[in-house]
Design a protein around this motif. Structure first.
Motif: not given
Lengths: 373, 373
Positions: B86, B207, B209, B211-212
């Motif tokens: 990431n 907040q 994700d 992986d978005d």
């Protein structure tokens, strides 16, 4: 619609990288190298003055570096007898090549280089959609007349020449480069990569008018100056070419500590001369180590030596792996027939001792496992 | 045919630069600044651990840095509770923004930002031929709903959001950013510049994700970590986005000493907390200094404060110049009505003392010379 929407150019690039770094190999091996002689780093180290300059600058690292690299440019201009407008400093030769390619190469534009020359240049050309035309080496040298002929034929926007050459260590005299420049096709910019010029004999650097807009010379502090880890390269060229970098470069990209290190290194020419002498001695020793194993060291004007295994690329590849298994990091040329060689960086004697011990052992393993015809 | 043949895109770029650096001002002034509080550098300095790490790494500067930035990525992944895939490390936020724009923006592609937001982002968009659509600030804040509406309207490939904001110091809660992300048009990648997030109140970081694939967050060691001179930024995003950097970045672009400095800085969270506290104290003091002169300090979630002069951009410009003449380096927003302010970085008390002394003096000079209506 899928997000993000990458440009077709970038989406179509391969995921491969030009080089696997030494640290990646170390992680794969699970232990450090005993001899790190594969990336043409200078094991003789940077000038102690440069080390001092880095430590002195470290507490000031909260400040951006000078966006104009004023002091370093002035010092380089004086060193080379040119004007500061002839010089741009960048994040290593790799960074400068990326910017240069971006300035000149649009998708489909033709570029000429030698087949097996610096892959990071090719990486940038591909990255901006250029079309690479590759000219074979001739007798382990870049081939000036073939490079010129191909540039003429394809209408090259860039012609990449590395002198002295990486990965073979071979070189042409400065006069040959000057003659190339005279015959350069209209519209072709010669990119003269002189990363290793500090290791070459007198007369290897051509006499070029710094204001000639048909050539740009690229130099670095990463090789004989021993500052690969600080990322400082520079280019010398006509102000119209050099000035164009200012339209696209990261103006605050040159860090403060890096600039201080490079300036101190440049000012310690005694250290450079010492390294040059050490490099010459180490080249000779590498020649002897090779000869003792029935290999042949190609003449070198660089800080590394290409050692001819006397076999083919598959053999050399196995030899590289056998050396890596013995914690000796070396690399090899990419393309036949040059890939019959392995490429070994000069280094201090204790490091070459490790290589001298590992090489016969690695060769013996290969003799043992291969079918001799 | 003229040599070299620049691409039409690059040949058409303006020769202007996003910022004039402090050193360029110093050379023009002919003497050093007494207060260097214009570039949002951290006068509180880097962690002593980071300084030690730089000095320890300096003798190793002959080696390239790890091309995969493995240790720093692992540490950042652990710090943020994400995976190393990431994270990509780059040569400062400027370097990462350049790569990101190159990945997404082809000539003519639409990009949305706020009018008066980070000029180096705009510089990169122009540098790759993108078309910038600028949305006005609303009450000194970036305007989320207008940014979204414009992105929808023009089909933006990138939407730049800086939270907390530079140059105003204003901020939105993380929930607002999360809501923006929910309403993001299909095909738009949100670039969330969080350079100043370490100075912001809890709840400012959304907040998200990791992986978005519709958002990429960008962070830096240049601001509260006090390492502007080492050029280390990073981005957090989906592996499909992060991995794309590997196709175009300079794999050996992150220097060895820079990686060591950033890793040590990250590991010294006590120092970061101390700087956060110092920044908060200094913001309050800047508010008092401003109030004492009849100016108003805008609330700030960053390491700088925008001080409202109560007049227009021309006045603020003269005030900046009057301060510069008093060896106080400050900057100001680019666009009305925000350019009624000057922007002052937090700094240790002795530096703010200089500012506190210079400000009333500079204002008095301006009062003296301007026509009061």
């Amino acid at each position: 619609m899928k997000t993000p929407r990458f440009t077709p150019l970038v989406a179509g690039l391969p995921a491969t990288v030009p080089f696997v770094g030494p640290e990646a190999h170390i992680r794969a091996n699970g232990r450090p190298f005993q001899a790190r002689i594969g990336a043409n780093e200078s094991g003789f180290g940077p000038s102690p003055e440069a080390i001092d300059a880095m430590c002195s600058a470290a507490p000031d690292a909260w400040m951006y570096g000078d966006s104009e690299c004023h002091d370093l440019r002035e010092a380089l201009a004086a060193h080379h007898g040119v004007r500061p407008e002839n010089i741009v400093i960048g994040e290593g030769i790799d960074g400068l090549l990326g910017l240069l390619v971006r300035m000149i190469v649009a998708p489909g534009d033709p570029v000429v280089t030698s087949d097996g020359a610096y892959p990071t240049f090719n990486y940038h050309v591909a990255g901006f959609g250029g079309v690479l035309h590759k000219v074979p080496y001739r007798d382990d040298h870049e081939d000036p007349s073939a490079l010129l002929a191909r540039s003429e034929e394809v209408g090259a926007k860039l012609l990449y020449v590395c002198n002295p050459d990486n990965p073979m260590g071979s070189w042409h005299s400065g006069r040959i480069i000057e003659r190339m420049l005279k015959s350069l096709p209209d519209g072709t910019l010669m990119v003269l990569d002189e990363a290793y010029i500090d290791a070459a004999p007198p007369g290897t650097a051509p006499q070029i008018d710094a204001d000639d807009p048909r050539v740009i010379r690229i130099r670095t502090f990463s090789k004989l100056y021993g500052l690969a880890g600080m990322r400082v390269g520079y280019a010398i060229g006509a102000p119209a070419v050099i000035g164009m970098f200012d339209r696209i470069r990261n103006h605050f990209g040159m860090g403060r500590v890096s600039q201080a290190a490079a300036l101190a290194a440049l000012q310690d020419q005694d250290w450079l001369r010492r390294v040059q002498s050490n490099v010459a001695t180490a080249r000779q020793r590498l020649g002897q180590i090779a000869a003792d194993c029935g290999m042949y060291a190609l003449p070198s004007a660089t800080s590394f030596v290409a050692l001819d295994t006397g076999h083919d690329g598959a053999f050399a590849h196995r030899l590289v792996n056998a050396l890596m298994a013995r914690d000796v990091f070396v690399r090899m040329p990419f393309v036949a027939p040059q890939n019959r060689c392995i490429r070994v960086s000069t280094a201090p004697d204790p490091i070459l001792d490790v290589f001298a011990a590992a090489l016969p052992d690695a060769l013996a393993e290969l003799d043992h496992t291969r079918h001799v015809p």
